[in-house]
Scaffold this motif. Structure first.
Motif, PDB file in Angstrom:
ATOM      1  N   MET B  66       0.833  -1.213   0.000  1.00 25.44           N
ATOM      2  CA  MET B  66       0.000   0.000   0.000  1.00 25.44           C
ATOM      3  C   MET B  66       0.862   1.255   0.000  1.00 25.44           C
ATOM      4  N   LEU B  67       1.930   1.216   0.784  1.00 26.30           N
ATOM      5  CA  LEU B  67       2.844   2.367   0.806  1.00 26.30           C
ATOM      6  C   LEU B  67       3.424   2.597  -0.590  1.00 26.30           C
ATOM      7  N   ALA B  68       3.762   1.506  -1.264  1.00 26.03           N
ATOM      8  CA  ALA B  68       4.383   1.625  -2.584  1.00 26.03           C
ATOM      9  C   ALA B  68       3.391   2.120  -3.638  1.00 26.03           C
ATOM     10  N   ARG B  69       2.182   1.564  -3.635  1.00 26.37           N
ATOM     11  CA  ARG B  69       1.234   1.853  -4.709  1.00 26.37           C
ATOM     12  C   ARG B  69       0.442   3.121  -4.495  1.00 26.37           C
ATOM     13  N   GLN B  70       0.106   3.388  -3.238  1.00 27.81           N
ATOM     14  CA  GLN B  70      -0.831   4.482  -2.981  1.00 27.81           C
ATOM     15  C   GLN B  70      -0.134   5.763  -2.557  1.00 27.81           C
ATOM     16  N   SER B  71       1.136   5.633  -2.156  1.00 28.92           N
ATOM     17  CA  SER B  71       1.853   6.798  -1.626  1.00 28.92           C
ATOM     18  C   SER B  71       0.978   7.635  -0.692  1.00 28.92           C
ATOM     19  N   PRO B  72       0.474   7.028   0.353  1.00 28.32           N
ATOM     20  CA  PRO B  72      -0.409   7.757   1.267  1.00 28.32           C
ATOM     21  C   PRO B  72       0.352   8.855   1.991  1.00 28.32           C
ATOM     22  N   VAL B  73      -0.371   9.887   2.381  1.00 27.07           N
ATOM     23  CA  VAL B  73       0.240  10.956   3.189  1.00 27.07           C
ATOM     24  C   VAL B  73      -0.624  11.177   4.426  1.00 27.07           C
ATOM     25  N   ALA B  74      -0.130  12.088   5.256  1.00 28.01           N
ATOM     26  CA  ALA B  74      -0.890  12.549   6.427  1.00 28.01           C
ATOM     27  C   ALA B  74      -1.446  11.386   7.254  1.00 28.01           C
ATOM     28  N   THR B  75      -2.731  11.473   7.580  1.00 26.48           N
ATOM     29  CA  THR B  75      -3.348  10.509   8.504  1.00 26.48           C
ATOM     30  C   THR B  75      -3.229   9.067   8.016  1.00 26.48           C
ATOM     31  N   ASP B  76      -3.428   8.854   6.727  1.00 24.67           N
ATOM     32  CA  ASP B  76      -3.370   7.488   6.206  1.00 24.67           C
ATOM     33  C   ASP B  76      -1.971   6.897   6.363  1.00 24.67           C
ATOM     34  N   LEU B  77      -0.984   7.721   6.072  1.00 24.88           N
ATOM     35  CA  LEU B  77       0.396   7.267   6.234  1.00 24.88           C
ATOM     36  C   LEU B  77       0.681   6.913   7.699  1.00 24.88           C
ATOM     37  N   ARG B  78       0.240   7.788   8.603  1.00 24.45           N
ATOM     38  CA  ARG B  78       0.443   7.534  10.049  1.00 24.45           C
ATOM     39  C   ARG B  78      -0.235   6.233  10.474  1.00 24.45           C
ATOM     40  N   LEU B  79      -1.422   6.016   9.916  1.00 25.95           N
ATOM     41  CA  LEU B  79      -2.137   4.784  10.266  1.00 25.95           C
ATOM     42  C   LEU B  79      -1.336   3.561   9.835  1.00 25.95           C
ATOM     43  N   LEU B  80      -0.793   3.605   8.621  1.00 28.64           N
ATOM     44  CA  LEU B  80      -0.058   2.439   8.125  1.00 28.64           C
ATOM     45  C   LEU B  80       1.227   2.203   8.923  1.00 28.64           C
ATOM     46  N   VAL B  81       1.910   3.302   9.252  1.00 26.03           N
ATOM     47  CA  VAL B  81       3.129   3.146  10.051  1.00 26.03           C
ATOM     48  C   VAL B  81       2.771   2.604  11.440  1.00 26.03           C
TER      49      VAL B  81
END
Lengths: 224, 224
Positions: B66-81
């Motif tokens: 998901m990190l690779a394909r979606q390049s999430p930022v902000a809240t979504d990125l924090r959630l994944l981390v």
């Protein structure tokens, strides 16, 4: 932009190596404090753990920012995710070094470890410190032969722990507090060894793309 | 695309909640095996830990993709981390449940815990299981009041551990093996409680953006 990014990636690796050197010092000093009953040294290790904790927080923040701004993929992404894991391991290793120091402080001015068990503890400490030193080199240079050495050394640490636990079980001259201290100290060093293995396995995974964790878990249960 | 992405994010949360329920069962069963000397149940917990390990590997793989394909930022990125960290905690909790089961198996057909200490261990086990159940709810519903309860309950677990260690230190009717088992079991449950706190703190951080780890570290050293 690309150049700054490559430099950021290098900094992440440098930060990990620097954290590892702080952890190495913490384990070394805590072990010296344990062996010699040096209260001031134990206090220093306990106080210094906050620095390691803060390093982890800073490094993780930096990594999350890189993930957000650079949207890395493939190898770079794997490196950053591995770095998040490695910083966790290093932070936990700092805690474990602090536990050794707390143990030394708790029994001061007595020495925690009865004479007949000092060599076992000192050997475990030495092997663990060497494991951290080598793990830092593996992180920096991706030397998988050295990673294998860290794994084999961890087996030696486990063997000494098992032997220590057996000796404690057989002993009839130990007070209950001494038994408690020896069991917990054995466990702290053994966990430190496991974390060193976990560090080098993350690097091995980055290099080979093959996870070895799944099939050969790090042993962390003493055979008694 | 966006829709699939939101659905992926929800799946990550569901996967964490499901891992938590596997961990809950493992702790519950291991504690029953410990209390009753049920060898078959202990064996099942030991065998089932592989499933938890595999869940972590699969979830982490999904997150990295998901990190690779979606390049999430902000809240979504924090959630994944945060999810990467939470899956680590849950995997480790599975290991600790396995250790409890291994302890039960090692002394079979004897019961590991002497009668006078059974209540302390059973209470720790109950509190830990409740902590995991609540942590799963916190992950799913982001209920910070419940997160506070998990923190307070962990203090109770620490207090019981300290009291257990003091009782063991005072006891003159325990064999060395029994002392060793009690010290390690106390430590396993105490670490399980810490991990539950760590899970809810990750969620609290996602909700409030404020890290509490830095200033109020989880206590994991017994006061004896």
């Amino acid at each position: 932009m690309r150049e700054a990014y490559q430099s950021d990636l290098r900094h992440v690796v440098e930060d990990l190596v620097h954290m590892a050197s702080l952890v190495e010092n913490a384990i070394r000093d805590a072990s010296t404090a344990l062996a010699t009953g040096d209260l001031a040294l134990a206090e220093r290790v306990i106080a210094a753990d906050m620095t390691i904790d803060q390093r982890q927080i800073d490094l993780d923040e930096k990594i999350v920012e890189m993930l957000a701004r650079q949207s890395p993929v493939a190898t770079d992404l794997r490196l950053l995710v591995a770095a998040l894991r490695m910083s966790s391991s290093l932070e936990r290793m700092g805690d474990l070094a602090e536990h050794v120091a707390l143990s030394a402080r708790r029994r001061y001015p007595d020495l925690v470890v009865p004479e007949q068990h000092r060599e076992a503890l000192a050997t475990m400490a030495e092997l663990v410190v060497q494991g951290v030193v080598d793990a830092a080199t593996v992180i920096q240079e991706r030397d998988l032969a050295l990673a294998g050495l860290v794994e084999r050394r961890d087996s030696d640490i486990d063997a000494i722990q098992s032997e220590l636990y057996r000796a404690v079980t057989r002993a009839d001259d130990l007070g209950t507090e001494q038994v408690m201290d020896l069991i917990l100290l054995g466990r702290y060093y053994e966990r430190l060894g496991d974390h060193a293995v976990s560090l080098v396995r993350r690097v091995a995974f980055l290099v080979t793309g093959e996870a070895i964790d799944a099939h050969s878990p790090v042993t962390d249960v003493p055979e008694v």
